[in-house]
Design a protein around this motif. Structure first.
Motif, mmCIF file in Angstrom:
data_model
loop_
_atom_site.group_PDB
_atom_site.id
_atom_site.type_symbol
_atom_site.label_atom_id
_atom_site.label_comp_id
_atom_site.label_asym_id
_atom_site.label_seq_id
_atom_site.Cartn_x
_atom_site.Cartn_y
_atom_site.Cartn_z
ATOM 1 N N PRO A 6 0.827 -1.211 0.000
ATOM 2 C CA PRO A 6 0.000 0.000 0.000
ATOM 3 C C PRO A 6 0.861 1.262 0.000
ATOM 4 C CG PRO A 6 -0.694 -1.513 1.733
ATOM 5 C CD PRO A 6 0.600 -2.035 1.177
ATOM 6 N N VAL A 7 0.453 2.216 -0.839
ATOM 7 C CA VAL A 7 1.109 3.513 -0.921
ATOM 8 C C VAL A 7 0.123 4.576 -0.455
ATOM 9 C CG1 VAL A 7 2.074 5.254 -2.489
ATOM 10 C CG2 VAL A 7 2.604 2.823 -2.839
ATOM 11 N N VAL A 8 0.601 5.457 0.421
ATOM 12 C CA VAL A 8 -0.182 6.607 0.861
ATOM 13 C C VAL A 8 0.552 7.855 0.387
ATOM 14 C CG1 VAL A 8 -1.036 7.933 2.833
ATOM 15 C CG2 VAL A 8 -1.079 5.421 2.902
ATOM 16 N N MET A 9 -0.114 8.640 -0.435
ATOM 17 C CA MET A 9 0.442 9.929 -0.822
ATOM 18 C C MET A 9 0.280 10.866 0.371
ATOM 19 S SD MET A 9 1.526 9.961 -3.934
ATOM 20 C CE MET A 9 1.377 9.185 -5.517
ATOM 21 N N LEU A 10 1.362 11.493 0.766
ATOM 22 C CA LEU A 10 1.368 12.408 1.909
ATOM 23 C C LEU A 10 1.979 13.708 1.406
ATOM 24 C CD1 LEU A 10 0.817 12.700 4.920
ATOM 25 C CD2 LEU A 10 3.089 11.805 5.356
ATOM 26 N N THR A 11 1.126 14.673 1.050
ATOM 27 C CA THR A 11 1.594 15.822 0.291
ATOM 28 C C THR A 11 0.787 17.072 0.582
ATOM 29 O OG1 THR A 11 1.984 16.612 -1.967
ATOM 30 C CG2 THR A 11 0.127 15.132 -1.643
ATOM 31 N N ALA A 12 1.343 18.210 0.234
ATOM 32 C CA ALA A 12 0.638 19.478 0.378
ATOM 33 C C ALA A 12 -0.320 19.734 -0.789
ATOM 34 C CB ALA A 12 1.648 20.624 0.471
ATOM 35 N N LEU A 13 -0.205 18.967 -1.852
ATOM 36 C CA LEU A 13 -1.095 19.141 -3.003
ATOM 37 C C LEU A 13 -2.487 18.646 -2.627
ATOM 38 C CD1 LEU A 13 1.204 17.919 -5.917
ATOM 39 C CD2 LEU A 13 0.726 20.268 -5.193
ATOM 40 N N ASP A 14 -3.436 19.588 -2.548
ATOM 41 C CA ASP A 14 -4.751 19.200 -2.040
ATOM 42 C C ASP A 14 -5.907 19.470 -2.997
ATOM 43 O OD1 ASP A 14 -4.754 21.936 -1.900
ATOM 44 O OD2 ASP A 14 -5.361 22.061 0.195
ATOM 45 N N ARG A 15 -5.594 19.872 -4.218
ATOM 46 C CA ARG A 15 -6.670 20.099 -5.185
ATOM 47 C C ARG A 15 -7.263 18.761 -5.615
ATOM 48 N NH1 ARG A 15 -3.222 23.512 -9.327
ATOM 49 N NH2 ARG A 15 -2.173 21.538 -9.114
ATOM 50 N N PRO A 16 -8.553 18.730 -5.926
ATOM 51 C CA PRO A 16 -9.183 17.474 -6.352
ATOM 52 C C PRO A 16 -8.440 16.780 -7.493
ATOM 53 C CG PRO A 16 -10.875 19.104 -5.922
ATOM 54 C CD PRO A 16 -9.547 19.821 -5.808
ATOM 55 N N LYS A 17 -7.918 17.563 -8.447
ATOM 56 C CA LYS A 17 -7.204 16.920 -9.563
ATOM 57 C C LYS A 17 -5.902 16.268 -9.091
ATOM 58 C CE LYS A 17 -4.436 20.578 -11.583
ATOM 59 N NZ LYS A 17 -4.063 21.234 -12.831
ATOM 60 N N ASP A 18 -5.264 16.831 -8.039
ATOM 61 C CA ASP A 18 -4.051 16.225 -7.489
ATOM 62 C C ASP A 18 -4.379 14.912 -6.793
ATOM 63 O OD1 ASP A 18 -2.394 18.400 -8.293
ATOM 64 O OD2 ASP A 18 -3.057 19.527 -6.539
ATOM 65 N N LEU A 53 -4.312 8.974 -6.731
ATOM 66 C CA LEU A 53 -5.025 7.704 -6.631
ATOM 67 C C LEU A 53 -4.961 6.935 -7.945
ATOM 68 C CD1 LEU A 53 -8.090 8.820 -4.490
ATOM 69 C CD2 LEU A 53 -6.024 7.617 -3.721
ATOM 70 N N HIS A 54 -4.885 7.656 -9.052
ATOM 71 C CA HIS A 54 -4.783 7.016 -10.371
ATOM 72 C C HIS A 54 -3.455 6.253 -10.525
ATOM 73 C CE1 HIS A 54 -5.748 6.350 -14.562
ATOM 74 N NE2 HIS A 54 -4.561 6.799 -14.901
ATOM 75 N N THR A 55 -2.437 6.637 -9.789
ATOM 76 C CA THR A 55 -1.141 5.941 -9.871
ATOM 77 C C THR A 55 -1.160 4.622 -9.124
ATOM 78 O OG1 THR A 55 -0.200 6.926 -7.868
ATOM 79 C CG2 THR A 55 0.115 8.139 -9.944
ATOM 80 N N GLY A 56 -2.234 4.371 -8.369
ATOM 81 C CA GLY A 56 -2.308 3.137 -7.595
ATOM 82 C C GLY A 56 -2.197 3.359 -6.104
ATOM 83 N N ALA A 57 -1.997 4.609 -5.682
ATOM 84 C CA ALA A 57 -1.945 4.887 -4.243
ATOM 85 C C ALA A 57 -3.277 4.488 -3.609
ATOM 86 C CB ALA A 57 -1.663 6.365 -3.987
ATOM 87 N N ARG A 58 -3.215 3.948 -2.392
ATOM 88 C CA ARG A 58 -4.422 3.492 -1.693
ATOM 89 C C ARG A 58 -5.108 4.602 -0.924
ATOM 90 N NH1 ARG A 58 -3.820 -1.884 -0.130
ATOM 91 N NH2 ARG A 58 -5.815 -1.715 0.906
ATOM 92 N N ALA A 59 -4.360 5.656 -0.590
ATOM 93 C CA ALA A 59 -4.938 6.761 0.175
ATOM 94 C C ALA A 59 -4.142 8.018 -0.121
ATOM 95 C CB ALA A 59 -4.926 6.449 1.666
ATOM 96 N N TYR A 60 -4.720 9.150 0.245
ATOM 97 C CA TYR A 60 -4.121 10.452 -0.024
ATOM 98 C C TYR A 60 -4.347 11.308 1.209
ATOM 99 C CZ TYR A 60 -2.745 14.265 -3.211
ATOM 100 O OH TYR A 60 -2.091 15.273 -3.849
ATOM 101 N N LEU A 61 -3.283 11.689 1.886
ATOM 102 C CA LEU A 61 -3.356 12.491 3.102
ATOM 103 C C LEU A 61 -2.614 13.796 2.852
ATOM 104 C CD1 LEU A 61 -4.339 12.331 6.066
ATOM 105 C CD2 LEU A 61 -2.129 11.339 6.645
ATOM 106 N N THR A 62 -3.277 14.927 3.146
ATOM 107 C CA THR A 62 -2.647 16.206 2.847
ATOM 108 C C THR A 62 -1.945 16.795 4.070
ATOM 109 O OG1 THR A 62 -4.726 17.369 3.223
ATOM 110 C CG2 THR A 62 -4.215 16.763 0.967
ATOM 111 N N LYS A 63 -0.858 17.519 3.771
ATOM 112 C CA LYS A 63 -0.110 18.257 4.789
ATOM 113 C C LYS A 63 -0.750 19.629 4.947
ATOM 114 C CE LYS A 63 4.292 16.291 3.216
ATOM 115 N NZ LYS A 63 5.554 16.624 2.548
#
Length: 129
Positions: free
Chosen positions: A78-90, A95-105
């Motif tokens: 499992p990959v979790v993107m942990l980033t400051a990019l918080d726009r819906p397109k980001d 998630l399109h890359t296969g990440a299982r979750a997206y958590l914003t800074k």
């Protein structure tokens, strides 16, 4: 055995916060300061979960996640993107890359613990050497 997490982020303070937060809950955290170094550590340690920043010099988080998703031996981690990019397109792109979750800074340490705990339980058993 403790679950192993690889935190890939070019910001030392963020990696330290991740490590201190997760070690409090007995996760083993391995740090990488670039996408290239992170991929090497993933191949070496076969972690239970990967926390991945998006905006990094060299290989960015999207490229790292795409590389992991294309590798039959690594795609189930499992990959979790942990980033400051918080726009819906980001979020959609991550998630399109296969990440299982997206958590914003900035992120809540409790939210991080809960998410990592849940996803690492779903991860296949580690087969590290």
């Amino acid at each position: 055995m403790n679950k192993t997490i690889i935190a890939i982020d070019d910001q030392p303070d963020i990696r330290k916060l991740i490590r201190m937060t997760l070690e409090f809950k007995d996760f083993q955290v391995i740090e990488a300061d670039s996408g290239e170094a992170g991929l090497a550590l993933v191949r070496q340690h076969r972690p239970d979960l990967i926390l991945l920043d998006v905006m990094m010099p060299g290989l960015d988080g999207f490229a790292v996640s795409n590389t992991l998703a294309a590798d039959p031996e690594l795609r189930r981690i499992p990959v979790v993107m942990l980033t400051a990019l918080d726009r819906p397109k980001d979020v959609e792109a991550g998630l399109h890359t296969g990440a299982r979750a997206y958590l914003t800074k900035p992120f809540s340490p409790m939210a991080l613990i809960q998410l990592v705990g849940r996803l690492s339980q779903e991860a296949p058993p580690s087969d590290a050497a």
